[in-house]
Design a protein around this motif. Structure first.
Motif, short mmCIF file in Angstrom:
data_model
loop_
_atom_site.label_atom_id
_atom_site.label_comp_id
_atom_site.label_asym_id
_atom_site.label_seq_id
_atom_site.Cartn_x
_atom_site.Cartn_y
_atom_site.Cartn_z
N HIS A 377 0.87 -1.08 0.03
CA HIS A 377 0.09 -0.06 0.14
C HIS A 377 0.94 1.35 0.07
N ILE A 378 0.15 2.39 -0.09
CA ILE A 378 0.83 3.54 -0.29
C ILE A 378 0.38 4.55 1.00
N ASP A 384 -2.92 9.46 4.43
CA ASP A 384 -3.76 8.51 3.91
C ASP A 384 -2.93 7.26 3.69
N ASP A 385 -3.84 6.02 3.81
CA ASP A 385 -3.46 4.71 3.42
C ASP A 385 -4.07 4.20 2.42
N LEU A 386 -3.40 3.94 1.07
CA LEU A 386 -4.11 3.71 0.05
C LEU A 386 -3.78 2.17 -0.47
N THR A 416 5.01 7.34 0.08
CA THR A 416 5.76 6.18 0.71
C THR A 416 5.14 4.87 0.34
N LEU A 417 6.05 4.19 -0.23
CA LEU A 417 5.85 2.48 -0.29
C LEU A 417 5.91 1.77 0.85
N ALA A 418 4.76 1.05 1.14
CA ALA A 418 4.99 0.21 2.37
C ALA A 418 4.40 -1.17 2.12
N VAL A 438 10.46 5.94 0.94
CA VAL A 438 9.86 7.35 0.54
C VAL A 438 10.02 7.31 -1.26
N ILE A 439 9.12 7.67 -1.90
CA ILE A 439 9.34 7.79 -3.22
C ILE A 439 9.07 9.35 -3.59
N LYS A 440 9.72 9.93 -4.27
CA LYS A 440 9.76 11.29 -4.74
C LYS A 440 9.68 11.59 -6.05
#
Length: 543
Positions: A377-378, A384-386, A416-418, A438-440
């Motif tokens: 998830h993101i 927010d948790d997507l 953030t990729l989780a 963390v993705i930028k």
């Protein structure tokens, strides 16, 4: 008494004279301390035969220099064309002699090129252009072929490459015959075949790593002419671009069994693999390091012998069928089964940034047996948790590369990729740990545009390469010029592959059918891209 004194004085004078001569000779052996350093190369004072001699029939070749010399690596450095067979080498303080085992051929011009074999003793200055040319007839052949050799895939100058001429025959094969004339390129990649006789020749350039003058397709890069022969009657220029053209068949080299896996090692690269198993339960497998095939035991009964029908395709598109048998090894009594977490790599790497067209990749070292998509998830900056819908994911054939498609990623500058714990489980009951990265996103105003390529219509694979190692940073396929957008600032090399067979990849040639590798062209200078810049009209000039 008087005679005794005379003799004593005579011996004293003789001793003094000998001492002076000895000291003088010693002084001539080396430069005096503090004097100028000797930077002059040794020079040939005389030779047998004289350079450009005609009607020479002797069996002794001799060079004499103007100072003491040493001879190094003569077998590698001395190039003799055409071949004279075996010879004996005799080294002298100021020269060398070659004594030939057999007579020279009639009506032939010979070239002895000593290259870097001769150095002076004092300062190791290498002799320059030490070459002896002579003829066994009343004429010296004077035709010449010169040119340049580069590496096809890097465009770099190729030094110490053998360039050879072969007398033309219908059955000639460069992996079996030695060239009649040959030379090696210098550090700038240039060569000159000189003093050639008129006639019909085939021509090739190859690495000759083992110095046997016979091309080895498995290990040596090559290029060649595609026409049947050169009808040489005037000086010519021929350039070559060498690349590996391994035509060896695919063979099974080694099999290694453990309690968890079976590894099949093959003789060359594998592009595709489709395995059919005798067991009802189908084990996971994958291609490793481009040329190995690994099968995982999973829940199979290890006591059974596994029968496999493997349909393989090698790197040049040839298809093979292998019938394999294997058995997983049982653990020894004192041997313990170890556990390690299932690792993986993420694209982009930590610290790197993505552009709008970039997807996320999770690359695993082994196939994933099972996974839970809701554990991927993101997390956004707004907390927010997507999670992703199923169509956001795409696995490759071997279930070891997962793509999270770009269109399903949030458009925010940072997220953030989780991964939750045990999101992915491998074939050895290993699973992933909890992970966050963390993705930028790269601001479009911090990127640039590169446009150009080849004007003529065709099928091309364009690549932007970074650094001296020419690492691929961007790639696109086009039927004309290219346009790279959202490119990070930096120094790039623009490369264009002519995709002749339209299969989306560069293909090697075949020296046996005299088919060249697919052409590769480069923009002539490095491209320096700055943020928010558009570089256009970067046209590649075709030969």
């Amino acid at each position: 008494m008087r005679n005794y004194l005379k003799f004593s004085l005579l011996f004293a004078f003789l001793g003094l004279a000998i001492s002076l001569v000895f000291l003088q000779s010693c002084a001539q052996m080396a430069s005096p301390p503090g004097g100028k350093k000797d930077t002059l190369a040794p020079v040939v004072l005389s030779s047998i035969p004289l350079n450009k001699s005609k009607n020479f029939k002797g069996k002794k070749i001799e060079l004499n220099f103007n100072e003491y010399v040493t001879v190094k690596n003569l077998n590698q450095e001395l190039l003799i064309t055409p071949s004279i067979g075996n010879y004996e080498t005799r080294i002298r303080p100021s020269g060398l002699t070659l004594v030939l085992d057999s007579a020279l051929k009639d009506n032939t011009t010979y070239t002895f090129n000593f290259r870097n074999a001769v150095e002076d003793i004092a300062e190791r200055n290498k002799g320059k252009n030490i070459k002896l040319v002579f003829s066994t007839s009343n004429a010296i052949d004077s035709l010449k072929i010169e040119g340049r050799v580069k590496h096809l895939l890097t465009n770099k100058k190729a030094d110490n490459i053998t360039v050879g001429l072969y007398p033309y025959t219908d059955s000639l094969s460069i992996d079996k015959a030695k060239p009649y004339y040959f030379v090696r390129t210098d550090t700038s990649g240039t060569y000159a075949l000189e003093n050639l006789a008129a006639g019909k020749y085939y021509m090739a350039a190859f690495e000759d790593a083992n110095n046997n003058l016979v091309y080895n397709s498995a290990k040596e890069s090559v290029d060649f002419i595609t026409e049947p022969f050169i009808d040489l009657h005037k000086n010519e220029t021929r350039n070559f671009k060498i690349a590996l053209q391994n035509q060896d068949p695919l063979k099974l080299s080694k099999t290694t069994s453990t309690a968890k896996t079976i590894l099949y090692e093959f003789s060359r690269e594998i592009k595709a693999a489709d395995l059919r198993f005798s067991s009802s339960e189908k084990p996971l497998y994958q291609i490793e390091n481009d040329r190995n095939l690994r099968i995982y035991a999973g829940g199979l009964n290890k006591a059974d012998t596994l029968k496999i029908e493997a349909a393989l395709e090698d790197s040049i598109g040839r298809k093979y069928e292998f019938k394999l048998k294997a058995k997983f090894r049982e653990l020894a009594k004192k041997e313990k089964s170890t556990y390690a977490a299932l690792g993986f790599d993420v694209f982009p790497k930590v610290g790197a940034q993505i552009v709008p067209t970039d997807s996320l990749l999770l690359i695993f070292p082994k196939p994933v047996l099972q996974w839970v998509s809701k554990k991927v998830h993101i997390l956004t900056e707004n907390e927010d948790d997507l999670t992703f819908p199923d169509e956001a994911f795409s696995w490759n054939k071997f279930q070891n590369v997962l793509t999270i498609k770009s269109t399903f990623l949030p458009k925010t500058p940072k997220f953030t990729l989780a991964l939750d714990k045990i999101a992915f489980v491998g074939p050895e009951a290993d699973s992933t740990n909890e992970y966050k990265q963390v993705i930028k996103r790269l601001d479009p105003e911090e990127t640039g545009v590169i446009e150009g390529g080849i004007r003529q219509p065709g099928h091309y694979i364009y690549q932007l390469l970074k650094g001296d190692k020419l690492e691929k940073a961007y790639e696109q396929k086009a039927t004309g010029p290219c346009s790279f957008v959202n490119v990070e600032p930096g120094l790039y090399t623009l490369r264009a592959i002519v995709d002749t067979n339209e299969n989306g990849q560069w293909d090697i040639g075949n020296y046996k059918t005299r088919t060249k590798s697919e052409e590769v062209h480069y923009f002539d200078t490095k491209i320096k891209l700055k943020a928010n810049f558009q570089l256009s009209d970067l046209w590649i000039t075709l030969p």
